[in-house]
Design a protein around this motif. Structure first.
Motif, PDB file in Angstrom:
ATOM      1  N   GLU A  40       0.832  -1.214   0.000  1.00  9.33           N
ATOM      2  CA  GLU A  40       0.000   0.000   0.000  1.00  9.33           C
ATOM      3  C   GLU A  40       0.864   1.260   0.000  1.00  9.33           C
ATOM      4  O   GLU A  40       0.608   2.204  -0.748  1.00  9.33           O
ATOM      5  N   VAL A  41       1.877   1.269   0.834  1.00  7.76           N
ATOM      6  CA  VAL A  41       2.766   2.434   0.920  1.00  7.76           C
ATOM      7  C   VAL A  41       3.548   2.588  -0.383  1.00  7.76           C
ATOM      8  O   VAL A  41       3.668   3.696  -0.915  1.00  7.76           O
ATOM      9  N   ASP A  42       4.052   1.486  -0.916  1.00  8.47           N
ATOM     10  CA  ASP A  42       4.821   1.542  -2.163  1.00  8.47           C
ATOM     11  C   ASP A  42       3.978   2.081  -3.319  1.00  8.47           C
ATOM     12  O   ASP A  42       4.459   2.875  -4.125  1.00  8.47           O
ATOM     13  N   ALA A  43       2.712   1.692  -3.377  1.00  5.98           N
ATOM     14  CA  ALA A  43       1.827   2.188  -4.436  1.00  5.98           C
ATOM     15  C   ALA A  43       1.629   3.704  -4.299  1.00  5.98           C
ATOM     16  O   ALA A  43       1.626   4.434  -5.295  1.00  5.98           O
ATOM     17  N   ARG A  44       1.490   4.168  -3.066  1.00  8.21           N
ATOM     18  CA  ARG A  44       1.327   5.617  -2.840  1.00  8.21           C
ATOM     19  C   ARG A  44       2.582   6.371  -3.248  1.00  8.21           C
ATOM     20  O   ARG A  44       2.514   7.431  -3.866  1.00  8.21           O
ATOM     21  N   LEU A  45       3.738   5.836  -2.902  1.00  6.48           N
ATOM     22  CA  LEU A  45       4.993   6.504  -3.250  1.00  6.48           C
ATOM     23  C   LEU A  45       5.213   6.527  -4.762  1.00  6.48           C
ATOM     24  O   LEU A  45       5.725   7.511  -5.297  1.00  6.48           O
ATOM     25  N   GLU A  46       4.821   5.472  -5.445  1.00  7.54           N
ATOM     26  CA  GLU A  46       4.944   5.457  -6.902  1.00  7.54           C
ATOM     27  C   GLU A  46       4.055   6.518  -7.535  1.00  7.54           C
ATOM     28  O   GLU A  46       4.385   7.074  -8.571  1.00  7.54           O
ATOM     29  N   ARG A  47       2.946   6.819  -6.901  1.00  9.69           N
ATOM     30  CA  ARG A  47       2.022   7.857  -7.401  1.00  9.69           C
ATOM     31  C   ARG A  47       2.728   9.213  -7.469  1.00  9.69           C
ATOM     32  O   ARG A  47       2.361  10.054  -8.285  1.00  9.69           O
ATOM     33  N   LEU A  48       3.742   9.426  -6.640  1.00  7.71           N
ATOM     34  CA  LEU A  48       4.487  10.683  -6.694  1.00  7.71           C
ATOM     35  C   LEU A  48       5.091  10.921  -8.080  1.00  7.71           C
ATOM     36  O   LEU A  48       5.271  12.057  -8.500  1.00  7.71           O
ATOM     37  N   GLY A  49       5.395   9.842  -8.792  1.00  7.42           N
ATOM     38  CA  GLY A  49       5.955   9.960 -10.140  1.00  7.42           C
ATOM     39  C   GLY A  49       5.003  10.626 -11.118  1.00  7.42           C
ATOM     40  O   GLY A  49       5.428  11.168 -12.135  1.00  7.42           O
ATOM     41  N   ASP A  50       3.697  10.616 -10.805  1.00  9.47           N
ATOM     42  CA  ASP A  50       2.729  11.275 -11.683  1.00  9.47           C
ATOM     43  C   ASP A  50       2.975  12.778 -11.756  1.00  9.47           C
ATOM     44  O   ASP A  50       2.622  13.422 -12.744  1.00  9.47           O
TER      45      ASP A  50
END
Length: 95
Positions: A40-50
């Motif tokens: 869950e945390v990793d998915a949120r952090l990847e969203r920063l790339g948007d």
């Protein structure tokens, strides 16, 4: 001697990029994101790339979404059932 500036040179003497280059366009920051091991945390952090593909004024929406998601994930950790805490009378001696 010619007073004209070659097309490949800008007024400050630096070489200009091709016609498709827009220095004001969004550019990826390429900040590495190390996986935490929590999906869950990793998915949120990847969203920063948007935010890499958005103009600066679009970053706030992404950052707020990521913050909200991380906060919800932490809140969910508090809500998960776990071992119950010892009662207040646990370990007290009776007289």
């Amino acid at each position: 001697m010619s007073d004209t500036v070659p097309e490949a040179m800008a007024g400050d003497g630096t070489a200009e990029a091709g016609p498709d280059h827009d220095p004001a366009a969004p550019a990826p920051l390429n900040v590495p994101r190390t996986p935490t091991g929590n999906a869950e945390v990793d998915a949120r952090l990847e969203r920063l790339g948007d935010a890499d593909h958005l103009a600066t004024d679009g970053h706030v929406e992404v950052y707020e979404d990521v913050h909200r998601g991380l906060r919800d994930t932490l809140t969910a950790l508090d809500a998960r059932p776990g071992p119950s805490a010892p009662s207040p009378s646990y370990g007290q001696h009776r007289s």
